[in-house]
Structure formats: structure tokens, C-alpha cells
Design a protein around this motif. Structure first.
Motif, PDB file in Angstrom:
ATOM      1  N   ILE A 306      35.241   6.074  34.911  1.00  0.00           N
ATOM      2  CA  ILE A 306      34.175   5.319  34.257  1.00  0.00           C
ATOM      3  C   ILE A 306      33.609   4.315  35.263  1.00  0.00           C
ATOM      4  CG2 ILE A 306      33.640   3.756  32.335  1.00  0.00           C
ATOM      5  CD1 ILE A 306      36.259   4.775  31.029  1.00  0.00           C
ATOM      6  N   ASN A 307      32.276   4.224  35.339  1.00  0.00           N
ATOM      7  CA  ASN A 307      31.663   3.186  36.156  1.00  0.00           C
ATOM      8  C   ASN A 307      31.974   1.810  35.584  1.00  0.00           C
ATOM      9  OD1 ASN A 307      30.038   4.848  38.008  1.00  0.00           O
ATOM     10  ND2 ASN A 307      28.937   5.431  36.159  1.00  0.00           N
ATOM     11  N   GLU A 308      32.354   0.863  36.452  1.00  0.00           N
ATOM     12  CA  GLU A 308      32.625  -0.497  35.976  1.00  0.00           C
ATOM     13  C   GLU A 308      31.936  -1.558  36.827  1.00  0.00           C
ATOM     14  OE1 GLU A 308      36.909  -0.871  35.588  1.00  0.00           O
ATOM     15  OE2 GLU A 308      36.810  -0.023  33.562  1.00  0.00           O
ATOM     16  N   GLY A 309      31.056  -1.148  37.722  1.00  0.00           N
ATOM     17  CA  GLY A 309      30.435  -2.112  38.624  1.00  0.00           C
ATOM     18  C   GLY A 309      29.379  -2.983  37.980  1.00  0.00           C
ATOM     19  N   GLY A 310      28.719  -2.469  36.953  1.00  0.00           N
ATOM     20  CA  GLY A 310      27.695  -3.245  36.275  1.00  0.00           C
ATOM     21  C   GLY A 310      26.395  -3.344  37.052  1.00  0.00           C
ATOM     22  N   TRP A 311      25.570  -4.312  36.668  1.00  0.00           N
ATOM     23  CA  TRP A 311      24.208  -4.407  37.182  1.00  0.00           C
ATOM     24  C   TRP A 311      24.169  -4.558  38.696  1.00  0.00           C
ATOM     25  CZ3 TRP A 311      19.689  -2.922  35.899  1.00  0.00           C
ATOM     26  CH2 TRP A 311      18.548  -3.451  36.516  1.00  0.00           C
ATOM     27  N   GLN A 312      25.093  -5.340  39.263  1.00  0.00           N
ATOM     28  CA  GLN A 312      25.017  -5.581  40.704  1.00  0.00           C
ATOM     29  C   GLN A 312      25.408  -4.356  41.524  1.00  0.00           C
ATOM     30  OE1 GLN A 312      27.031  -7.017  38.406  1.00  0.00           O
ATOM     31  NE2 GLN A 312      28.462  -8.406  39.422  1.00  0.00           N
ATOM     32  N   SER A 313      25.945  -3.316  40.892  1.00  0.00           N
ATOM     33  CA  SER A 313      26.322  -2.104  41.610  1.00  0.00           C
ATOM     34  C   SER A 313      25.330  -0.959  41.408  1.00  0.00           C
ATOM     35  CB  SER A 313      27.718  -1.645  41.169  1.00  0.00           C
ATOM     36  OG  SER A 313      28.704  -2.577  41.554  1.00  0.00           O
ATOM     37  N   VAL A 314      24.252  -1.205  40.690  1.00  0.00           N
ATOM     38  CA  VAL A 314      23.244  -0.160  40.504  1.00  0.00           C
ATOM     39  C   VAL A 314      22.496   0.021  41.824  1.00  0.00           C
ATOM     40  CG1 VAL A 314      21.116   0.477  39.305  1.00  0.00           C
ATOM     41  CG2 VAL A 314      23.003  -0.584  38.044  1.00  0.00           C
ATOM     42  N   PRO A 315      22.482   1.232  42.381  1.00  0.00           N
ATOM     43  CA  PRO A 315      21.836   1.455  43.679  1.00  0.00           C
ATOM     44  C   PRO A 315      20.329   1.585  43.532  1.00  0.00           C
ATOM     45  CG  PRO A 315      22.654   3.529  42.842  1.00  0.00           C
ATOM     46  CD  PRO A 315      23.055   2.470  41.821  1.00  0.00           C
ATOM     47  N   LYS A 316      19.670   1.799  44.651  1.00  0.00           N
ATOM     48  CA  LYS A 316      18.269   2.196  44.598  1.00  0.00           C
ATOM     49  C   LYS A 316      18.209   3.522  43.857  1.00  0.00           C
ATOM     50  CE  LYS A 316      14.207   3.234  47.405  1.00  0.00           C
ATOM     51  NZ  LYS A 316      13.672   3.507  48.769  1.00  0.00           N
ATOM     52  N   LEU A 317      17.303   3.660  42.910  1.00  0.00           N
ATOM     53  CA  LEU A 317      17.340   4.782  41.981  1.00  0.00           C
ATOM     54  C   LEU A 317      16.502   5.976  42.405  1.00  0.00           C
ATOM     55  CD1 LEU A 317      17.073   2.747  38.659  1.00  0.00           C
ATOM     56  CD2 LEU A 317      19.131   3.725  39.684  1.00  0.00           C
ATOM     57  N   ALA A 318      15.455   5.754  43.166  1.00  0.00           N
ATOM     58  CA  ALA A 318      14.547   6.846  43.515  1.00  0.00           C
ATOM     59  C   ALA A 318      14.551   7.093  45.014  1.00  0.00           C
ATOM     60  CB  ALA A 318      13.128   6.532  43.038  1.00  0.00           C
ATOM     61  N   PHE A 319      14.268   8.306  45.381  1.00  0.00           N
ATOM     62  CA  PHE A 319      14.196   8.738  46.775  1.00  0.00           C
ATOM     63  C   PHE A 319      13.204   9.896  46.831  1.00  0.00           C
ATOM     64  CE2 PHE A 319      17.911  10.129  44.444  1.00  0.00           C
ATOM     65  CZ  PHE A 319      17.715  11.509  44.381  1.00  0.00           C
ATOM     66  N   PRO A 320      12.748  10.313  47.986  1.00  0.00           N
ATOM     67  CA  PRO A 320      11.757  11.386  48.046  1.00  0.00           C
ATOM     68  C   PRO A 320      12.240  12.656  47.348  1.00  0.00           C
ATOM     69  CG  PRO A 320      11.915  10.296  50.166  1.00  0.00           C
ATOM     70  CD  PRO A 320      13.030   9.740  49.326  1.00  0.00           C
ATOM     71  N   GLY A 321      11.545  13.014  46.287  1.00  0.00           N
ATOM     72  CA  GLY A 321      11.844  14.258  45.586  1.00  0.00           C
ATOM     73  C   GLY A 321      12.784  14.130  44.410  1.00  0.00           C
ATOM     74  N   GLY A 322      13.283  12.927  44.112  1.00  0.00           N
ATOM     75  CA  GLY A 322      14.228  12.857  43.004  1.00  0.00           C
ATOM     76  C   GLY A 322      14.652  11.458  42.645  1.00  0.00           C
ATOM     77  N   ALA A 323      15.618  11.371  41.731  1.00  0.00           N
ATOM     78  CA  ALA A 323      16.095  10.073  41.245  1.00  0.00           C
ATOM     79  C   ALA A 323      17.466  10.243  40.604  1.00  0.00           C
ATOM     80  CB  ALA A 323      15.112   9.483  40.234  1.00  0.00           C
ATOM     81  N   LEU A 324      18.161   9.123  40.460  1.00  0.00           N
ATOM     82  CA  LEU A 324      19.450   9.057  39.781  1.00  0.00           C
ATOM     83  C   LEU A 324      19.242   8.537  38.367  1.00  0.00           C
ATOM     84  CD1 LEU A 324      21.640   7.312  42.532  1.00  0.00           C
ATOM     85  CD2 LEU A 324      21.206   9.770  42.239  1.00  0.00           C
ATOM     86  N   VAL A 325      19.948   9.128  37.404  1.00  0.00           N
ATOM     87  CA  VAL A 325      19.896   8.655  36.025  1.00  0.00           C
ATOM     88  C   VAL A 325      21.320   8.604  35.473  1.00  0.00           C
ATOM     89  CG1 VAL A 325      17.563   9.512  35.588  1.00  0.00           C
ATOM     90  CG2 VAL A 325      19.522  10.983  35.091  1.00  0.00           C
ATOM     91  N   GLY A 326      21.500   7.809  34.417  1.00  0.00           N
ATOM     92  CA  GLY A 326      22.784   7.756  33.733  1.00  0.00           C
ATOM     93  C   GLY A 326      23.900   7.216  34.591  1.00  0.00           C
ATOM     94  N   CYS A 327      25.096   7.770  34.401  1.00  0.00           N
ATOM     95  CA  CYS A 327      26.261   7.274  35.126  1.00  0.00           C
ATOM     96  C   CYS A 327      26.246   7.643  36.595  1.00  0.00           C
ATOM     97  CB  CYS A 327      27.543   7.762  34.461  1.00  0.00           C
ATOM     98  SG  CYS A 327      27.913   6.892  32.925  1.00  0.00           S
ATOM     99  N   SER A 328      25.366   8.527  37.031  1.00  0.00           N
ATOM    100  CA  SER A 328      25.169   8.729  38.465  1.00  0.00           C
ATOM    101  C   SER A 328      24.710   7.433  39.112  1.00  0.00           C
ATOM    102  CB  SER A 328      24.139   9.838  38.727  1.00  0.00           C
ATOM    103  OG  SER A 328      24.704  11.110  38.540  1.00  0.00           O
TER     104      SER A 328
END
Length: 551
Positions: A306-328
């Protein structure tokens, strides 16, 4: 894409490819089709069916579901069966419990209006909604490789080859993987996704955030005595039996005289002798928990990081051609033990960004408006309220950390929160030498309330094709015996909740690490906690892993 791809792989093209059929990926697919029915969308799901690899408590905040499908209750959604009616937070000692007064809990911790049930069944229902809208879902086909175009943008993914023997040779039933090409690719792999790890490295997505940290969550389903069943009752616990780590338990009274119960141990613990699975089994022996389970029958088991890092551990979400969503990306609200609603909302926001981009004739570029949309959403507002809860406990311990974290949550709720964001340290770097910590004596399982790992894995319906390459890869095969065993007493033997790792040959003076990959429940703990990061989890052959029926 390489000579091999051109000569062997067939390809299919879509507007959007989504990796992972969990809440985030399914919500994204539904939102895409709601906004533009002409957008072509496919989902790759590594489990044998949607929901087969989904494991969560679960108490679900319906906020995102209300936005996505407002009449979900009237449409037969299984999550509507059991509304939370009763909410308790217990602090445990070895023999007693102390219930925290509701007035002490910050408003965000209330479960009023939430629902408890199987997240896997919710995903199965969402998959039906998506397919009705024209989304193509391919279960049993894990995304094994990221494809890039000549400019370095994500161009899609490739599924893994089928019919590869353990020695790497091709068996008679060999089939090459398939290329799924897209204008945009969403990665919804869940916590510690193996492709997400690669994306974070390639695009330096964690340059401006704290490291992600994790807990290992283990869960069982029990059929209990109907006279003990209180539909909608939610219980969370902290304290006993943990002394060398922090975490806690949950017990949710769901439909059909069934309770979902489990235990989470934060993976930043230092004592290498700690055994999370055994802590879970010991927790069930507490008089208050045992009283609920006695006379009942355990019917299922599973585990997941389970992710436990919280808001300060959310990475940059988008990159050329795609993005991260959810627990990724890591949108779990740790104090609430909830992430499904934030995962779904992130998928919806990514879908809105993609539809706008496609409408403008774009493809393969960075979805630059996705991250600002998340930052302006209720995801950010909610996670910022609790951003210091986990690191406060990690720094000051369970008792003082809970008090300080609670004070910070109250202050942030009143808009006078401390202007700081506490930091994290990677979980693999926190483990200490074996000689600095005393071994822990765990009681033997009684076979009634507590059990061993192998009988537990049996209840997860885990299965892998035996003659295939081991999907738990060692970067250096010498490290387990040269470093992990002498320094840490081979902690992989204990942190794995499925008995995958075993040191054999010690009595003969020739120890070696045996990897029982067929037991793997895909929790990803080894990939996270291994001290030298020598273990790399990759996808096994399609459809392998657990088959959770109701988790």
C-alpha cells in the motif's frame, strides 16, 4: 520499436491504452467514453479476470463514484449492499481495548456515508459499465514492456510473450507478445508498478517529491456467527501487537454474515527479525478480535503493498505520451486507509485531459493540464490535510506520532496547519543489522484463529505456470548469501507474506536462496523492502498470480 517487434509482433492501435483494470483505470476508461464515445480505448489487465488481483479492506468513500455514475446505487452496484452504520477506533494492549471518543477524531476520519464491501466486485461491476460503453478489456494480458517512438515519447506497451520455458527457450505453444499502440497511455498498475518504476527513472518523475513509502497489508475474509454480525460496523485498531513497527488492524462487517479483516505493517521498520505475517496472526488472538472470529470460518487470504507516502510523495504525473493515475502515482489517504476514491478521480481527470488533447488534434505529447487539474481538485485538498500523519508516526513512534499527527490534521482542518511537509526515507534503507535487534518469538498457529503462510496462500487461489522464467529477478545472485544473510538474517524470508523466499542448505554449510515463485501473490513487498534493491519484480506469464473471488 526494434527488429524483433517488426518481424514477430502483431500490433493494434487505439486512441488510449490503459495498463491496469483497477478503480483508476476503469474510471478513466468510462470517463473517456462518456466524454467522447468515438474515442477507442483498451485496458490490459494482468489478472485472469478483472478483480482477480484487487485487494483492499475495503471501506469506500463514494465521492468519485457519485461523480462518475450518479445512479450507481440504482444500477445494481455491489458496493451499495452495505452502508457503514457504526465506526470505532480501538487502541489495543495485549489484553484490553480502549475506544477513542468520536469527538477526538478529525472530521475527515468519519466513515459516515461510506460503504464497505469487495473492491474486486466493484471493479467487476465497473468493467461491465466500461464494456457497455465500448471499452475493450483484455484480462490475462500483462503489459510487460513500454514502447517508445523515435522522439522518446511513450507509444504504447507490449504484452509479454507466452510459452517461454524457465531456461528461456520457446515451448511448442509459444506466442509472441502483442503491441498495443496509442496516442496516449495511462499507467494504472497499482502500488509499485514495475513499468511505473521504469517511467519514474526515464523521465525523472520523482525529482521534486519525497520518496514513496509503503506498508504491507494482509487480509482475510471470514464467515462468522450471524449473532455476532453487525452489518456496516467498521473497526480500526492500533497498538498491540506491534512494538518494533507501526501499523494497525481493521475489521469490517460486510454483507452475508462476512467480515473482512486485515493488518497493515509499515515497511520502514528496522528490526530485521520482524515478521509482518506473524504480527497479523498474533493480532487475531487479541481477546476482542478472537471473540468475533470464534465459531467462524476463514474463506480467503491475500496481501498487497500500500502506498503510504501521501501528498509529498506524489511524483510528476505526466510525461510525453502518457500519465500515471491511481496508486501508480500514490494517492492513498493513509489515516483514512482509503485510496479508491482518489484513484478513480485521478483517472477521471486524466481522461478529461486526454479528450481535450485529442479534440485539439494532439497525440504523444505531455498532458500538461493534468497535473494542475489534480492540484486544484479535492484529491489535493484531502491529501494535504493528512500529509504529516504518516511521517509523524515514522519519526516519533506510534503513540506520540499519532498525537502529533492528529493535532496537525485538526489544525489543517481549521486552516491553521503547520507550514511544513515532513520528509520520508526509502523503506529499504531503514532495516538494521541482525545483531542490533533481538529475535521475536512468535507463537505457533493454532489452526483455528491463526494459520501458517502456505495454508493461507492456498486460500488466495494463487497459480503460476511452473515452467516459465522466474518473475522475481536477482540483479546479483550472490547478494542474498553474501549480504542479506550475514548482515540481516535474510529478511526476505519474513517480509514476504507468501513464503516465496527460503534459505536452504544452512545445516549442510552451503546456504542458498530458493525462490518459490509459484507462491507469489504479487504484493511487491520484496521489490520494496530488499535492503540492496537486488530483487526486481517483473510480470509473469499472463493470468498468473492470485485469483481473489471476493476481496
Amino acid at each position: 520499436m526494434g527488429e524483433r517487434a517488426m518481424s514477430e509482433r502483431e500490433s493494434m492501435e487505439y486512441d488510449v491504452v490503459i495498463v491496469g483494470g483497477g478503480p483508476a483505470g476503469l474510471a478513466a476508461s468510462i470517463r473517456l467514453k462518456q466524454l467522447n464515445p468515438e474515442v477507442s480505448v483498451c485496458i490490459l489487465e494482468k489478472g485472469s479476470e478483472v478483480g482477480a488481483h484487487i485487494l483492499s479492506g475495503a471501506v469506500v468513500d463514494p465521492k468519485a463514484l457519485n461523480e462518475l455514475i450518479p445512479d450507481w446505487r440504482e444500477q445494481g452496484c455491489p458496493m451499495a449492499e452495505t452502508k457503514v452504520t457504526d465506526n470505532w477506533h480501538w487502541v489495543l494492549t495485549s489484553k484490553r481495548k480502549f475506544a477513542l471518543p468520536h469527538a477526538f477524531m478529525p472530521p475527515l476520519m468519519s466513515n459516515h456515508g461510506n460503504y464497505t464491501g469487495s473492491l474486486g466486485n466493484l471493479c467487476r461491476w465497473l468493467a461491465g459499465q466500461a464494456e457497455n460503453l465500448g471499452v475493450e478489456i483484455f484480462p490475462g494480458f500483462p503489459a510487460a514492456e513500454i514502447l517508445y517512438d523515435d522522439k522518446g515519447s511513450v507509444r504504447g506497451v507490449a504484452t509479454g510473450d507466452m510459452g517461454i520455458a524457465r531456461d528461456g527457450s520457446r515451448k511448442p505453444d509459444y506466442q509472441p507478445g502483442m503491441e498495443l499502440l496509442a496516442k496516449y497511455t495511462l499507467f494504472a498498475e497499482g502500488a509499485r508498478g514495475h513499468l511505473t518504476k521504469q517511467l519514474k527513472h526515464k523521465f525523472n518523475l520523482e525529482a521534486d517529491c519525497q520518496p514513496q513509502v509503503y506498508g504491507i497489508g494482509m487480509k482475510e475474509l471470514w464467515d462468522i456467527d450471524p449473532e455476532k454480525h453487525v452489518p456496516g460496523r467498521v473497526i480500526h485498531t492500533q497498538g498491540w501487537p506491534l512494538s518494533d513497527a507501526w501499523g494497525g488492524g481493521f475489521l469490517y462487517h460486510q454483507a452475508n454474515n462476512q467480515v473482512a479483516l486485515g493488518f497493515v505493517v509499515a515497511l520502514d521498520y528496522a528490526n530485521p527479525h520482524l515478521f509482518p505475517f506473524e504480527e497479523f496472526q498474533r493480532w487475531k488472538q487479541h481477546p476482542e478480535i478472537r471473540a468475533i472470529l470464534e465459531g467462524g470460518r476463514r474463506v480467503s487470504y491475500g496481501a498487497r503493498a500500500i502506498n503510504e507516502g501521501g501528498w509529498q510523495s506524489v511524483p510528476k504525473l505526466a510525461f510525453p505520451g502518457g500519465a500515471l493515475v491511481g496508486c501508480s502515482a500514490g494517492f492513498v489517504n493513509v489515516p483514512r486507509i482509503k485510496g479508491s476514491h482518489t484513484a478513480m478521480k485521478s483517472g477521471m481527470l486524466a481522461a478529461e485531459s486526454i479528450v481535450a488533447a485529442l479534440g485539439a488534434g494532439r497525440s504523444g505529447d505531455e498532458l500538461v493540464d493534468y497535473q494542475p487539474a489534480v492540484n486544484d481538485s479535492w484529491i489535493a485538498k484531502e491529501l494535504k490535510l493528512v500529509q504529516n500523519a504518516e511521517p509523524a508516526i515514522a519519526k516519533f513512534g506510534g503513540d506520540y506520532g499519532t498525537i502529533l499527527g492528529g493535532i496537525d490534521m485538526w489544525m489543517r482542518t481549521l486552516k491553521i496547519g503547520l507550514p511544513i511537509s515532513m520528509k520520508h526515507h526509502p523503506d529499504n534503507g531503514t532495516i538494521g543489522r541482525k545483531d542490533l535487534y533481538a529475535p521475536i518469538a512468535y507463537p505457533k498457529p493454532d489452526g483455528v484463529i491463526s494459520f501458517d503462510r502456505l495454508s493461507s496462500v492456498f486460500l488466495s487461489n494463487t497459480n503460476h505456470e511452473e515452467d516459465q522464467p522466474v518473475h522475481l529477478q536477482l540483479r546479483d545472485p550472490e547478494v542474498p548469501i553474501s549480504i542479506n544473510l550475514p548482515l540481516y538474517d535474510a529478511p526476505e524470508q519474513r517480509y514476504c507474506p507468501a513464503g516465496v523466499y527460503e534459505i536452504v542448505g544452512r545445516e549442510e554449510g552451503n546456504p542458498k536462496l530458493q525462490i518459490n515463485a509459484q507462491n507469489c501473490v504479487h504484493c511487491k513487498t520484496c521489490d520494496i523492502k530488499d535492503p540492496t534493491q537486488n530483487i526486481n519484480w517483473v510480470t509473469p506469464e499472463g493470468g498468473g498470480g492470485p485469483n481473489y473471488p471476493n476481496m
